[in-house]
Design an enzyme around this catalytic site. Structure first.
Site, short mmCIF file in Angstrom:
data_model
loop_
_atom_site.label_atom_id
_atom_site.label_comp_id
_atom_site.label_asym_id
_atom_site.label_seq_id
_atom_site.Cartn_x
_atom_site.Cartn_y
_atom_site.Cartn_z
N SER A 240 3.21 -14.10 -6.12
CA SER A 240 2.19 -15.03 -6.63
C SER A 240 2.55 -16.42 -6.12
CB SER A 240 2.23 -15.03 -8.16
OG SER A 240 1.48 -16.11 -8.69
N TYR B 169 6.88 -14.99 -16.33
CA TYR B 169 6.06 -14.50 -15.22
C TYR B 169 6.44 -15.20 -13.91
CZ TYR B 169 1.96 -13.54 -12.35
OH TYR B 169 1.13 -13.17 -11.32
N1 LIG Z 1 -5.30 -12.51 -10.40
C1 LIG Z 1 -4.50 -13.53 -10.15
O1 LIG Z 1 -4.88 -14.70 -10.33
C2 LIG Z 1 -3.13 -13.27 -9.56
C3 LIG Z 1 -2.48 -14.34 -8.92
C4 LIG Z 1 -1.22 -14.12 -8.37
C5 LIG Z 1 -0.64 -12.87 -8.45
N2 LIG Z 1 -1.28 -11.84 -9.08
C6 LIG Z 1 -0.60 -10.54 -9.14
O2 LIG Z 1 -1.44 -9.57 -8.58
C7 LIG Z 1 -1.07 -8.28 -9.07
C8 LIG Z 1 -2.31 -7.52 -9.47
O3 LIG Z 1 -2.90 -8.17 -10.59
P1 LIG Z 1 -4.47 -8.41 -10.70
O4 LIG Z 1 -4.72 -9.85 -10.50
O5 LIG Z 1 -5.20 -7.43 -9.88
O6 LIG Z 1 -4.66 -8.17 -12.28
P2 LIG Z 1 -5.30 -6.97 -13.08
O7 LIG Z 1 -6.74 -6.82 -12.70
O8 LIG Z 1 -4.98 -7.24 -14.51
O9 LIG Z 1 -4.50 -5.68 -12.56
C9 LIG Z 1 -3.16 -5.43 -12.96
C10 LIG Z 1 -2.80 -3.98 -12.65
O10 LIG Z 1 -1.45 -3.74 -13.08
C11 LIG Z 1 -1.41 -2.57 -13.87
N3 LIG Z 1 -0.38 -2.62 -14.89
C12 LIG Z 1 -0.15 -3.63 -15.78
N4 LIG Z 1 0.82 -3.27 -16.64
C13 LIG Z 1 1.20 -2.00 -16.29
C14 LIG Z 1 2.14 -1.07 -16.82
N5 LIG Z 1 2.87 -1.33 -17.91
N6 LIG Z 1 2.28 0.13 -16.22
C15 LIG Z 1 1.52 0.44 -15.13
N7 LIG Z 1 0.61 -0.40 -14.60
C16 LIG Z 1 0.45 -1.60 -15.17
C17 LIG Z 1 -2.81 -2.50 -14.53
O11 LIG Z 1 -3.14 -1.15 -14.84
P3 LIG Z 1 -3.27 -0.53 -16.31
O12 LIG Z 1 -3.65 -1.64 -17.26
O13 LIG Z 1 -4.33 0.53 -16.15
O14 LIG Z 1 -1.93 0.05 -16.58
C18 LIG Z 1 -3.71 -3.00 -13.39
O15 LIG Z 1 -4.05 -1.95 -12.54
C19 LIG Z 1 -0.09 -8.54 -10.22
O16 LIG Z 1 1.23 -8.31 -9.78
C20 LIG Z 1 -0.31 -10.02 -10.53
O17 LIG Z 1 0.84 -10.60 -11.10
C21 LIG Z 1 -2.51 -12.02 -9.63
#
Ligand SMILES: NC(=O)c1ccc[n+]([C@@H]2O[C@H](COP(=O)([O-])OP(=O)(O)OC[C@H]3O[C@@H](n4cnc5c(N)ncnc54)[C@H](OP(=O)(O)O)[C@@H]3O)[C@@H](O)[C@H]2O)c1
Length: 262
Positions: free
Chosen positions: A144, A157
């Site tokens: 991130s 985080y």
């Molecule tokens: N969106 C942003 O602004 C942003 C910015 C920088 C980095 N990121 C990073 O991008 C990555 C993807 O996030 P996203 O933005 O796509 O958010 P998201 O839509 O909330 O997706 C997060 C994913 O992680 C899975 N997950 C969470 N906790 C889990 C657990 N205990 N066991 C297994 N799976 C789990 C969720 O699946 P389930 O809930 O079905 O388990 C979901 O598929 C993350 O690493 C996040 O930190 C996001």
């Protein structure tokens, strides 16, 4: 083409974006997350659109023993993973002193421990795949822009993502002779379920990037002849990441602390 990619966190957001692009490029997929129905719907969608085979494995990565169980499952199904996308992750907004213990623990378990253990378990196979399929094997760890500075109210985080960035860049170097493409993807605020899960609004007037824009940055890095150790998605995010790395730490944490009050 003709290889298998495992994506953690494939039920939502960036994980779904990775699944579509990798399937479009002809990879079979292993899709994992907790929400089984979402994964099954995605597998059907990918099969219809790209004719790809997806194996769905529901798993809570915060549970002790989750990674050994996943690796055992892959072995029993004789699935050899050539590309690993460590994408699952979440943040919890609020000060550490006010955070529920399970949210603190699980952020480290999912963002740090599971990512490290899965990488360690699959890395020999990824390296072999890179030798067998030049340009067909990769390790992408989703960090991130929070990795570049401490972030009050997202302290665990941001620290976890700093770990992911540091680990991945070291692995980029350690594996450089194998042909494996290794990179840490550093998105900034992106339109996914992240903010709902973190229980905060994105804050400020900034435009959120779309999943497609972040995927374009990720695959441009993977397709480059020399994949960089990390890729920051978006020009504005690249500038802020650079500023955060260049300014004095006290000033940086003061600014991020003020911004995270919004
Ligand atoms: N969106 C942003 O602004 C942003 C910015 C920088 C980095 N990121 C990073 O991008 C990555 C993807 O996030 P996203 O933005 O796509 O958010 P998201 O839509 O909330 O997706 C997060 C994913 O992680 C899975 N997950 C969470 N906790 C889990 C657990 N205990 N066991 C297994 N799976 C789990 C969720 O699946 P389930 O809930 O079905 O388990 C979901 O598929 C993350 O690493 C996040 O930190 C996001």
């Amino acid at each position: 083409m003709g290889t298998t990619a495992l994506i953690t966190g494939a039920s939502s957001g960036l994980g779904v974006g990775f699944a579509h692009e990798l399937a479009r490029r002809g990879a079979d997929l292993v899709l994992t997350a907790r929400r089984l129905e979402r994964l099954e719907d995605l597998a059907v969608d990918l099969a219809e659109k790209y004719g790809t085979v997806s194996t769905v494995i529901p798993l809570d990565l915060a549970e002790p023993g989750a990674i050994p169980e996943l690796v055992r499952d892959l072995t029993e199904r004789d699935i050899r993973v050539a590309t690993l996308i460590n994408n699952a992750g979440f943040g919890h907004f609020g000060t550490l002193v006010d955070a529920p213990g399970d949210r603190v623990h699980d952020q480290v378990a999912v963002n740090v421990a599971a990512l490290t253990d899965l990488t360690h378990a699959l890395l020999p196979g990824l390296q072999s795949a890179a030798l067998a399929h030049p340009h067909g094997a990769a390790l992408v760890n989703v960090a991130s822009t929070a990795a570049f500075q401490p972030v009050p109210r997202l302290a665990v985080y941001a620290a976890a993502k700093a770990y992911v960035l540091s680990l991945t860049e070291a692995l980029w170097y350690e594996t450089r002779a194998t042909g494996l493409k290794v990179t840490a993807l550093c998105p900034g605020p992106t339109e996914t379920e992240f903010y709902a899960v973190a229980r905060r609004s994105p804050g400020g007037p900034r435009r959120l990037m779309s999943v497609d824009e972040v995927m374009a940055a990720a695959f441009a890095a993977l397709d480059a002849p020399r994949t960089p150790p990390h890729v920051v998605a978006g020009t504005q995010n690249r500038i802020t990441a650079w500023l955060a790395g260049s300014a004095p730490r006290r000033a940086v944490v003061t600014v991020t602390g003020r911004l995270s009050r919004r």
